[in-house]
Design a protein around this motif. Structure first.
Motif, PDB file in Angstrom:
ATOM      1  N   HIS A  53      -1.274  24.385 -45.653  1.00 25.16           N
ATOM      2  CA  HIS A  53      -0.865  23.971 -46.994  1.00 25.16           C
ATOM      3  C   HIS A  53      -0.131  22.634 -46.904  1.00 25.16           C
ATOM      4  N   ARG A  54      -0.498  21.711 -47.767  1.00 25.59           N
ATOM      5  CA  ARG A  54       0.229  20.447 -47.894  1.00 25.59           C
ATOM      6  C   ARG A  54       1.336  20.681 -48.904  1.00 25.59           C
ATOM      7  N   VAL A  55       2.562  20.340 -48.519  1.00 27.12           N
ATOM      8  CA  VAL A  55       3.712  20.553 -49.399  1.00 27.12           C
ATOM      9  C   VAL A  55       4.451  19.228 -49.560  1.00 27.12           C
ATOM     10  N   THR A  56       4.772  18.885 -50.807  1.00 28.66           N
ATOM     11  CA  THR A  56       5.536  17.681 -51.104  1.00 28.66           C
ATOM     12  C   THR A  56       6.897  18.079 -51.650  1.00 28.66           C
ATOM     13  N   LEU A  57       7.946  17.504 -51.072  1.00 25.68           N
ATOM     14  CA  LEU A  57       9.326  17.779 -51.489  1.00 25.68           C
ATOM     15  C   LEU A  57       9.941  16.476 -51.974  1.00 25.68           C
ATOM     16  N   TRP A  58      10.450  16.473 -53.189  1.00 26.14           N
ATOM     17  CA  TRP A  58      11.012  15.274 -53.819  1.00 26.14           C
ATOM     18  C   TRP A  58      12.533  15.336 -53.863  1.00 26.14           C
ATOM     19  N   GLY A  59      13.162  14.160 -53.848  1.00 31.22           N
ATOM     20  CA  GLY A  59      14.604  14.055 -54.049  1.00 31.22           C
ATOM     21  C   GLY A  59      15.399  14.733 -52.948  1.00 31.22           C
ATOM     22  N   ARG A  60      16.365  15.549 -53.359  1.00 34.84           N
ATOM     23  CA  ARG A  60      17.260  16.209 -52.395  1.00 34.84           C
ATOM     24  C   ARG A  60      16.489  17.142 -51.464  1.00 34.84           C
ATOM     25  N   LEU A  61      15.454  17.835 -51.982  1.00 31.35           N
ATOM     26  CA  LEU A  61      14.658  18.710 -51.107  1.00 31.35           C
ATOM     27  C   LEU A  61      13.971  17.885 -50.017  1.00 31.35           C
ATOM     28  N   GLY A  62      13.510  16.691 -50.365  1.00 31.37           N
ATOM     29  CA  GLY A  62      12.901  15.810 -49.376  1.00 31.37           C
ATOM     30  C   GLY A  62      13.887  15.378 -48.311  1.00 31.37           C
ATOM     31  N   GLU A  63      15.113  15.096 -48.722  1.00 31.59           N
ATOM     32  CA  GLU A  63      16.156  14.714 -47.767  1.00 31.59           C
ATOM     33  C   GLU A  63      16.485  15.869 -46.826  1.00 31.59           C
ATOM     34  N   ILE A  64      16.570  17.074 -47.372  1.00 30.86           N
ATOM     35  CA  ILE A  64      16.857  18.250 -46.540  1.00 30.86           C
ATOM     36  C   ILE A  64      15.738  18.455 -45.528  1.00 30.86           C
ATOM     37  N   ALA A  65      14.489  18.336 -45.983  1.00 34.19           N
ATOM     38  CA  ALA A  65      13.351  18.482 -45.071  1.00 34.19           C
ATOM     39  C   ALA A  65      13.423  17.434 -43.966  1.00 34.19           C
ATOM     40  N   ARG A  66      13.697  16.190 -44.337  1.00 31.60           N
ATOM     41  CA  ARG A  66      13.798  15.101 -43.358  1.00 31.60           C
ATOM     42  C   ARG A  66      14.896  15.369 -42.332  1.00 31.60           C
ATOM     43  N   ASP A  67      16.042  15.866 -42.795  1.00 31.08           N
ATOM     44  CA  ASP A  67      17.204  16.010 -41.923  1.00 31.08           C
ATOM     45  C   ASP A  67      17.216  17.283 -41.083  1.00 31.08           C
ATOM     46  N   TYR A  68      16.594  18.354 -41.568  1.00 29.84           N
ATOM     47  CA  TYR A  68      16.775  19.643 -40.899  1.00 29.84           C
ATOM     48  C   TYR A  68      15.505  20.323 -40.416  1.00 29.84           C
ATOM     49  N   LEU A  69      14.342  19.926 -40.895  1.00 30.54           N
ATOM     50  CA  LEU A  69      13.118  20.607 -40.492  1.00 30.54           C
ATOM     51  C   LEU A  69      12.421  19.859 -39.370  1.00 30.54           C
ATOM     52  N   ARG A  70      11.805  20.603 -38.491  1.00 26.40           N
ATOM     53  CA  ARG A  70      11.033  20.055 -37.387  1.00 26.40           C
ATOM     54  C   ARG A  70       9.810  20.941 -37.178  1.00 26.40           C
ATOM     55  N   LYS A  71       8.875  20.427 -36.420  1.00 25.37           N
ATOM     56  CA  LYS A  71       7.673  21.188 -36.088  1.00 25.37           C
ATOM     57  C   LYS A  71       8.077  22.568 -35.575  1.00 25.37           C
ATOM     58  N   GLY A  72       7.454  23.611 -36.128  1.00 26.25           N
ATOM     59  CA  GLY A  72       7.757  24.978 -35.722  1.00 26.25           C
ATOM     60  C   GLY A  72       8.771  25.673 -36.601  1.00 26.25           C
ATOM     61  N   SER A  73       9.518  24.922 -37.424  1.00 21.79           N
ATOM     62  CA  SER A  73      10.513  25.542 -38.301  1.00 21.79           C
ATOM     63  C   SER A  73       9.834  26.512 -39.264  1.00 21.79           C
ATOM     64  N   ARG A  74      10.468  27.664 -39.469  1.00 24.55           N
ATOM     65  CA  ARG A  74       9.954  28.646 -40.446  1.00 24.55           C
ATOM     66  C   ARG A  74      10.650  28.388 -41.778  1.00 24.55           C
ATOM     67  N   VAL A  75       9.847  28.323 -42.852  1.00 28.82           N
ATOM     68  CA  VAL A  75      10.379  28.007 -44.173  1.00 28.82           C
ATOM     69  C   VAL A  75       9.802  28.931 -45.236  1.00 28.82           C
ATOM     70  N   TYR A  76      10.567  29.050 -46.304  1.00 23.12           N
ATOM     71  CA  TYR A  76      10.096  29.670 -47.547  1.00 23.12           C
ATOM     72  C   TYR A  76      10.000  28.537 -48.556  1.00 23.12           C
ATOM     73  N   ILE A  77       8.849  28.409 -49.164  1.00 23.87           N
ATOM     74  CA  ILE A  77       8.609  27.363 -50.162  1.00 23.87           C
ATOM     75  C   ILE A  77       8.198  28.034 -51.460  1.00 23.87           C
ATOM     76  N   GLU A  78       8.805  27.577 -52.549  1.00 20.68           N
ATOM     77  CA  GLU A  78       8.391  28.018 -53.874  1.00 20.68           C
ATOM     78  C   GLU A  78       8.094  26.767 -54.679  1.00 20.68           C
ATOM     79  N   GLY A  79       6.958  26.771 -55.375  1.00 18.83           N
ATOM     80  CA  GLY A  79       6.589  25.593 -56.149  1.00 18.83           C
ATOM     81  C   GLY A  79       5.350  25.851 -56.966  1.00 18.83           C
ATOM     82  N   GLN A  80       4.604  24.779 -57.225  1.00 21.53           N
ATOM     83  CA  GLN A  80       3.393  24.907 -58.021  1.00 21.53           C
ATOM     84  C   GLN A  80       2.283  24.083 -57.394  1.00 21.53           C
ATOM     85  N   ILE A  81       1.041  24.458 -57.704  1.00 25.62           N
ATOM     86  CA  ILE A  81      -0.124  23.766 -57.183  1.00 25.62           C
ATOM     87  C   ILE A  81      -0.377  22.514 -58.020  1.00 25.62           C
ATOM     88  N   ARG A  82      -0.633  21.406 -57.333  1.00 27.59           N
ATOM     89  CA  ARG A  82      -0.992  20.148 -57.988  1.00 27.59           C
ATOM     90  C   ARG A  82      -2.254  19.612 -57.328  1.00 27.59           C
TER      91      ARG A  82
END
Length: 156
Positions: A51-80
């Motif tokens: 799944h391709r996931v796009t995170l904008w604003g603060r969520l994007g900053e959190i992803a940049r700062d804390y997520l790395r390959k292999g990280s397990r995440v829960y994502i809630e959003g909508q299909i675009r």
């Protein structure tokens, strides 16, 4: 109308981050979800969906700062679905999840060996020092009750 997606999966690569002209952070991640099932003859099958996931604003900053390959995440959003043209002028379509919520499910010690630094980069995580063994509980025995020495006053 309802357009809602919930995913739990692992990142296939480090987040790719960029900024819009107005300075808004946009991070893109690839999340893998895996389904395991038995087919008709009883053999175990596995299917992984990316799944391709796009995170904008603060969520994007959190992803940049804390997520790395292999990280397990829960994502809630909508299909675009985005329409664009390739170099030859043909219409192309890309389907992505636009995240509204992100929860990091990997603990710090489960993350792929990195801790954030003040400069925004990542440094290797130091080894956790060994913890001393817990002292035995002097009030517990195998039966789960403390033995009261004879002659002690019991307040009840």
């Amino acid at each position: 109308m309802l357009n809602k997606v919930m995913l739990i999966g692992n990142l296939g690569a480090d987040p790719e981050t960029r900024f819009t002209q107005d300075g808004t952070c946009v991070s893109n991640i690839r999340v893998a979800t895996t389904e395991r099932f038995r087919n008709r003859d009883g053999s175990l099958q596995e299917h992984t969906e990316w799944h391709r996931v796009t995170l904008w604003g603060r969520l994007g900053e959190i992803a940049r700062d804390y997520l790395r390959k292999g990280s397990r995440v829960y994502i809630e959003g909508q299909i675009r679905t985005n329409k664009w043209q390739d170099r030859d002028g043909h219409d192309r379509y890309t389907t992505e999840i636009r995240a509204r919520d992100l929860k990091m499910l990997s603990g710090r010690n489960e993350a792929p060996g990195h801790q954030p630094t003040r400069q925004g980069g990542y440094a290797p995580q130091p080894a956790t020092p060994p913890q001393p063994a817990a002292a035995p509980d002097p009030f517990a025995d195998e039966g789960g009750f403390a033995e009261i020495p004879p002659g002690d006053d019991v307040p009840f």
